[in-house]
Design a protein around this motif. Structure first.
Motif, PDB file in Angstrom:
ATOM      1  N   ARG A  98       0.835  -1.212   0.000  1.00 57.93           N
ATOM      2  CA  ARG A  98       0.000   0.000   0.000  1.00 57.93           C
ATOM      3  C   ARG A  98       0.867   1.258   0.000  1.00 57.93           C
ATOM      4  O   ARG A  98       0.573   2.221  -0.718  1.00 57.93           O
ATOM      5  N   LEU A  99       1.938   1.270   0.796  1.00 58.66           N
ATOM      6  CA  LEU A  99       2.806   2.450   0.827  1.00 58.66           C
ATOM      7  C   LEU A  99       3.527   2.642  -0.503  1.00 58.66           C
ATOM      8  O   LEU A  99       3.695   3.783  -0.969  1.00 58.66           O
ATOM      9  N   ARG A 100       3.955   1.577  -1.109  1.00 58.13           N
ATOM     10  CA  ARG A 100       4.600   1.696  -2.426  1.00 58.13           C
ATOM     11  C   ARG A 100       3.590   2.215  -3.456  1.00 58.13           C
ATOM     12  O   ARG A 100       3.930   3.048  -4.293  1.00 58.13           O
ATOM     13  N   ALA A 101       2.360   1.696  -3.369  1.00 58.97           N
ATOM     14  CA  ALA A 101       1.325   2.171  -4.296  1.00 58.97           C
ATOM     15  C   ALA A 101       1.047   3.655  -4.049  1.00 58.97           C
ATOM     16  O   ALA A 101       0.854   4.430  -5.005  1.00 58.97           O
ATOM     17  N   ALA A 102       1.043   4.062  -2.772  1.00 61.69           N
ATOM     18  CA  ALA A 102       0.823   5.477  -2.459  1.00 61.69           C
ATOM     19  C   ALA A 102       1.962   6.315  -3.018  1.00 61.69           C
ATOM     20  O   ALA A 102       1.738   7.402  -3.562  1.00 61.69           O
ATOM     21  N   ASP A 103       3.206   5.839  -2.876  1.00 62.70           N
ATOM     22  CA  ASP A 103       4.351   6.566  -3.432  1.00 62.70           C
ATOM     23  C   ASP A 103       4.244   6.664  -4.948  1.00 62.70           C
ATOM     24  O   ASP A 103       4.555   7.700  -5.537  1.00 62.70           O
ATOM     25  N   ASP A 104       3.796   5.564  -5.587  1.00 65.78           N
ATOM     26  CA  ASP A 104       3.658   5.575  -7.034  1.00 65.78           C
ATOM     27  C   ASP A 104       2.575   6.559  -7.472  1.00 65.78           C
ATOM     28  O   ASP A 104       2.688   7.203  -8.512  1.00 65.78           O
ATOM     29  N   LEU A 105       1.521   6.677  -6.657  1.00 59.85           N
ATOM     30  CA  LEU A 105       0.403   7.553  -6.983  1.00 59.85           C
ATOM     31  C   LEU A 105       0.714   9.012  -6.685  1.00 59.85           C
ATOM     32  O   LEU A 105       0.267   9.903  -7.398  1.00 59.85           O
ATOM     33  N   ASP A 106       1.496   9.283  -5.668  1.00 56.95           N
ATOM     34  CA  ASP A 106       1.773  10.647  -5.206  1.00 56.95           C
ATOM     35  C   ASP A 106       2.713  11.348  -6.183  1.00 56.95           C
ATOM     36  O   ASP A 106       3.861  10.951  -6.358  1.00 56.95           O
ATOM     37  N   PRO A 107       2.220  12.447  -6.812  1.00 61.80           N
ATOM     38  CA  PRO A 107       3.073  13.151  -7.781  1.00 61.80           C
ATOM     39  C   PRO A 107       4.201  13.930  -7.099  1.00 61.80           C
ATOM     40  O   PRO A 107       5.159  14.316  -7.761  1.00 61.80           O
ATOM     41  N   ASP A 108       4.137  14.129  -5.769  1.00 63.64           N
ATOM     42  CA  ASP A 108       5.162  14.895  -5.072  1.00 63.64           C
ATOM     43  C   ASP A 108       6.360  14.041  -4.644  1.00 63.64           C
ATOM     44  O   ASP A 108       7.355  14.588  -4.167  1.00 63.64           O
ATOM     45  N   VAL A 109       6.277  12.743  -4.773  1.00 67.62           N
ATOM     46  CA  VAL A 109       7.403  11.881  -4.386  1.00 67.62           C
ATOM     47  C   VAL A 109       8.269  11.680  -5.616  1.00 67.62           C
ATOM     48  O   VAL A 109       7.816  11.142  -6.616  1.00 67.62           O
ATOM     49  N   PRO A 110       9.545  12.124  -5.512  1.00 68.16           N
ATOM     50  CA  PRO A 110      10.434  11.958  -6.673  1.00 68.16           C
ATOM     51  C   PRO A 110      10.622  10.473  -7.003  1.00 68.16           C
ATOM     52  O   PRO A 110      10.560   9.612  -6.130  1.00 68.16           O
ATOM     53  N   GLU A 111      10.885  10.211  -8.263  1.00 66.11           N
ATOM     54  CA  GLU A 111      10.981   8.830  -8.749  1.00 66.11           C
ATOM     55  C   GLU A 111      12.041   8.024  -8.001  1.00 66.11           C
ATOM     56  O   GLU A 111      11.827   6.898  -7.641  1.00 66.11           O
ATOM     57  N   GLY A 112      13.191   8.558  -7.685  1.00 61.37           N
ATOM     58  CA  GLY A 112      14.267   7.820  -7.019  1.00 61.37           C
ATOM     59  C   GLY A 112      14.129   7.792  -5.511  1.00 61.37           C
ATOM     60  O   GLY A 112      14.963   7.214  -4.835  1.00 61.37           O
ATOM     61  N   ALA A 113      13.093   8.420  -4.980  1.00 57.20           N
ATOM     62  CA  ALA A 113      12.973   8.516  -3.521  1.00 57.20           C
ATOM     63  C   ALA A 113      11.760   7.772  -3.003  1.00 57.20           C
ATOM     64  O   ALA A 113      11.195   8.134  -1.996  1.00 57.20           O
ATOM     65  N   ARG A 114      11.377   6.744  -3.658  1.00 59.03           N
ATOM     66  CA  ARG A 114      10.226   5.974  -3.208  1.00 59.03           C
ATOM     67  C   ARG A 114      10.519   5.357  -1.842  1.00 59.03           C
ATOM     68  O   ARG A 114      11.649   5.001  -1.545  1.00 59.03           O
ATOM     69  N   THR A 115       9.471   5.190  -1.041  1.00 59.58           N
ATOM     70  CA  THR A 115       9.631   4.652   0.305  1.00 59.58           C
ATOM     71  C   THR A 115      10.062   3.193   0.239  1.00 59.58           C
ATOM     72  O   THR A 115       9.481   2.402  -0.484  1.00 59.58           O
ATOM     73  N   ASP A 116      11.102   2.866   0.993  1.00 64.33           N
ATOM     74  CA  ASP A 116      11.543   1.484   1.148  1.00 64.33           C
ATOM     75  C   ASP A 116      11.002   1.026   2.499  1.00 64.33           C
ATOM     76  O   ASP A 116      11.607   1.236   3.521  1.00 64.33           O
ATOM     77  N   VAL A 117       9.825   0.428   2.483  1.00 62.32           N
ATOM     78  CA  VAL A 117       9.117   0.145   3.721  1.00 62.32           C
ATOM     79  C   VAL A 117       9.369  -1.275   4.170  1.00 62.32           C
ATOM     80  O   VAL A 117       8.521  -1.925   4.451  1.00 62.32           O
ATOM     81  N   GLY A 118      10.403  -1.823   4.296  1.00 65.17           N
ATOM     82  CA  GLY A 118      10.552  -3.165   4.855  1.00 65.17           C
ATOM     83  C   GLY A 118      11.105  -3.090   6.239  1.00 65.17           C
ATOM     84  O   GLY A 118      11.277  -4.097   6.900  1.00 65.17           O
ATOM     85  N   ALA A 119      11.383  -1.905   6.691  1.00 75.08           N
ATOM     86  CA  ALA A 119      12.032  -1.779   7.988  1.00 75.08           C
ATOM     87  C   ALA A 119      11.008  -1.705   9.088  1.00 75.08           C
ATOM     88  O   ALA A 119       9.911  -1.232   8.906  1.00 75.08           O
TER      89      ALA A 119
END
Length: 155
Positions: A98-119
């Protein structure tokens, strides 16, 4: 007269042998009675030991049954823990997706700065928007200052 003396000697000899036999039988009776008395005392001791052994055996069976019950309870709790761990892992994967999908959907998140949520809160690294990595210190909200509030920029 010699015959009379021989008969008297034989009669006295027979009397002595008979008395010795009676004395020996009386000694044997007395010894047998002593042996029976000791055997009766030993019987009481043996019965006491048997009773103690039976009590210890019953206590061992009871302890073994309690141990088996606790082992079964531990097995049940382990199964429950495994099931909950599996559900948590599935939920973690769903959250990550869901967080990755939100990052993909959010136009304000730069392409190389997507959330790495496994932590998790155990000190693993997360990728911040903008490509920076930060260390998660495991605080309540994951902030270095330990505050519960979410900074306005992260909302």
């Amino acid at each position: 007269m010699v015959v009379v003396v021989v008969l008297v000697v034989l009669a006295v000899g027979a009397l002595v042998v008979r008395k010795n036999g009676e004395r020996r039988r009386e000694q044997d009776r007395s010894e047998a009675a002593d042996m029976r008395s000791r055997a009766a005392e030993e019987e009481r001791v043996v019965r006491t030991h048997e009773a103690e052994a039976a009590e210890q055996e019953a206590a061992a069976r009871q302890a073994r049954a309690e141990s088996d019950r606790k082992a079964a309870e531990a097995d049940k709790l382990q199964v429950q823990a495994d099931e909950r761990g599996e559900r948590a892992s599935v939920k973690r994967d769903e959250q990550r997706d869901r967080l990755r999908a939100a990052d993909d959907l959010d136009p304000d998140v730069p392409e190389g700065a997507r959330t790495d949520v496994g932590a998790d809160a155990g000190g693993h690294r997360h990728r911040e928007p903008g490509g920076e990595e930060r260390e998660d210190l495991g605080t309540v909200a994951g902030h270095r200052d330990g505050s519960d509030s979410i900074p306005p920029a992260d909302r």
